[in-house]
Write an enzyme that holds these catalytic residues in place. Structure first.
Site, short mmCIF file in Angstrom:
data_model
loop_
_atom_site.label_atom_id
_atom_site.label_comp_id
_atom_site.label_asym_id
_atom_site.label_seq_id
_atom_site.Cartn_x
_atom_site.Cartn_y
_atom_site.Cartn_z
N CYS A 1 92.34 64.90 12.68
CA CYS A 1 92.31 66.07 11.81
C CYS A 1 91.09 65.98 10.89
O CYS A 1 90.89 64.97 10.22
CB CYS A 1 93.60 66.10 11.00
SG CYS A 1 93.55 67.12 9.53
N GLU A 2 90.29 67.01 10.89
CA GLU A 2 89.08 67.00 10.06
C GLU A 2 89.38 67.09 8.57
O GLU A 2 88.50 66.84 7.76
CB GLU A 2 88.13 68.11 10.49
CG GLU A 2 88.66 69.51 10.26
CD GLU A 2 87.75 70.59 10.82
OE1 GLU A 2 87.92 71.75 10.39
OE2 GLU A 2 86.90 70.31 11.68
N HIS A 3 90.59 67.43 8.21
CA HIS A 3 90.93 67.56 6.80
C HIS A 3 91.38 66.25 6.16
O HIS A 3 91.14 66.02 4.98
CB HIS A 3 92.02 68.62 6.61
CG HIS A 3 91.60 69.97 7.08
ND1 HIS A 3 92.38 70.73 7.92
CD2 HIS A 3 90.47 70.68 6.88
CE1 HIS A 3 91.75 71.86 8.19
NE2 HIS A 3 90.59 71.85 7.57
N HIS A 4 92.08 65.40 6.95
CA HIS A 4 92.63 64.16 6.39
C HIS A 4 92.23 62.92 7.16
O HIS A 4 92.60 61.82 6.77
CB HIS A 4 94.17 64.24 6.36
CG HIS A 4 94.67 65.40 5.58
ND1 HIS A 4 95.11 66.56 6.19
CD2 HIS A 4 94.79 65.60 4.25
CE1 HIS A 4 95.49 67.42 5.26
NE2 HIS A 4 95.31 66.87 4.08
N GLN B 1 93.02 72.01 15.23
CA GLN B 1 93.55 72.39 16.55
C GLN B 1 93.08 73.77 16.98
O GLN B 1 92.82 73.99 18.16
CB GLN B 1 95.07 72.31 16.52
CG GLN B 1 95.70 72.55 17.88
CD GLN B 1 97.18 72.29 17.88
OE1 GLN B 1 97.67 71.40 17.20
NE2 GLN B 1 97.91 73.06 18.66
N HIS C 1 100.98 66.65 14.23
CA HIS C 1 99.93 66.25 13.29
C HIS C 1 100.48 65.22 12.31
O HIS C 1 101.43 65.52 11.56
CB HIS C 1 99.41 67.47 12.54
CG HIS C 1 98.66 68.42 13.42
ND1 HIS C 1 97.31 68.61 13.30
CD2 HIS C 1 99.07 69.20 14.45
CE1 HIS C 1 96.91 69.48 14.22
NE2 HIS C 1 97.96 69.86 14.92
N CYS D 1 99.13 64.24 9.69
CA CYS D 1 98.90 64.67 8.31
C CYS D 1 100.10 65.47 7.80
O CYS D 1 100.34 65.53 6.60
CB CYS D 1 97.61 65.47 8.18
SG CYS D 1 97.53 66.95 9.20
#
Length: 180
Positions: free
Chosen positions: A70-73, A111, A139, A141
């Site tokens: 995940c690019e956020h976490h 995703q 996910h 996250c």
């Protein structure tokens, strides 16, 4: 990268503890492996595995495992991908479909974008507009932090060409996916 991991670990724990000896180097190697998709190109993956065909019938590859970050976490999401296309001039080797999924999954992703990246790549290598990609994943996250929901599954789709415009073609795809 090793230095960055060492700095992060120092913020959490005594980096000189025996169990952490070598962890920054291992973590850096793992991150390079998990993001190896950046070092790959579509041309390298397809190589010479594109073949002329007379077939105009749906080709579907179901349940391709995928692992991404995940690019956020920077936490993993894992799941499966289903890819379908209707050939016009070319088909590609079966393993190439899975390699395309892997190449884009092994990047920092969300995703929604991953689904479109795979669809566009299939469009480019097969030279057809009629491509469908469905991803189902969990996910970490969402599972390990935040709302901590263990059983949620995210589903995304990209329907191009006839998969978007023709309900019977889309229904045929869903029927194929349910039949196993």
């Amino acid at each position: 990268m090793e230095q960055a991991y060492a700095k992060i670990i120092r913020e959490i724990e005594d980096i000189d503890r025996p169990g952490l000896k070598g962890t920054p180097e291992r973590a850096a190697r793992a991150m390079r492996f998990l993001t190896r998709g950046y070092a790959q190109t579509l041309e390298e993956i397809i190589n010479d595995a594109r073949f002329p065909t007379q077939s105009r019938e749906m080709v579907a590859v179901q349940d391709i495992e995928l692992y991404s970050l995940c690019e956020h976490h920077l936490l993993p999401f894992v799941g499966k991908c289903h890819v379908a296309y209707i050939p016009d001039k070319f088909v590609i080797g079966l393993s190439k479909v899975a390699r395309i999924v892997d190449m884009y999954a092994r990047r920092l992703q969300n995703q929604e974008n991953l689904t479109m990246d795979i669809a566009r790549a299939m469009n480019a290598v097969t030279e057809v507009e009629d491509v469908a990609v469905i991803i189902e994943s969990q996910h970490l996250c969402m599972m390990m932090r935040g709302v901590e929901k263990q059983n949620s599954v995210m589903k995304t789709s990209a329907m191009l060409g006839i998969f978007r415009t023709n309900p019977s073609t889309r229904a045929e795809l869903f029927s194929l996916l349910k039949s196993t």
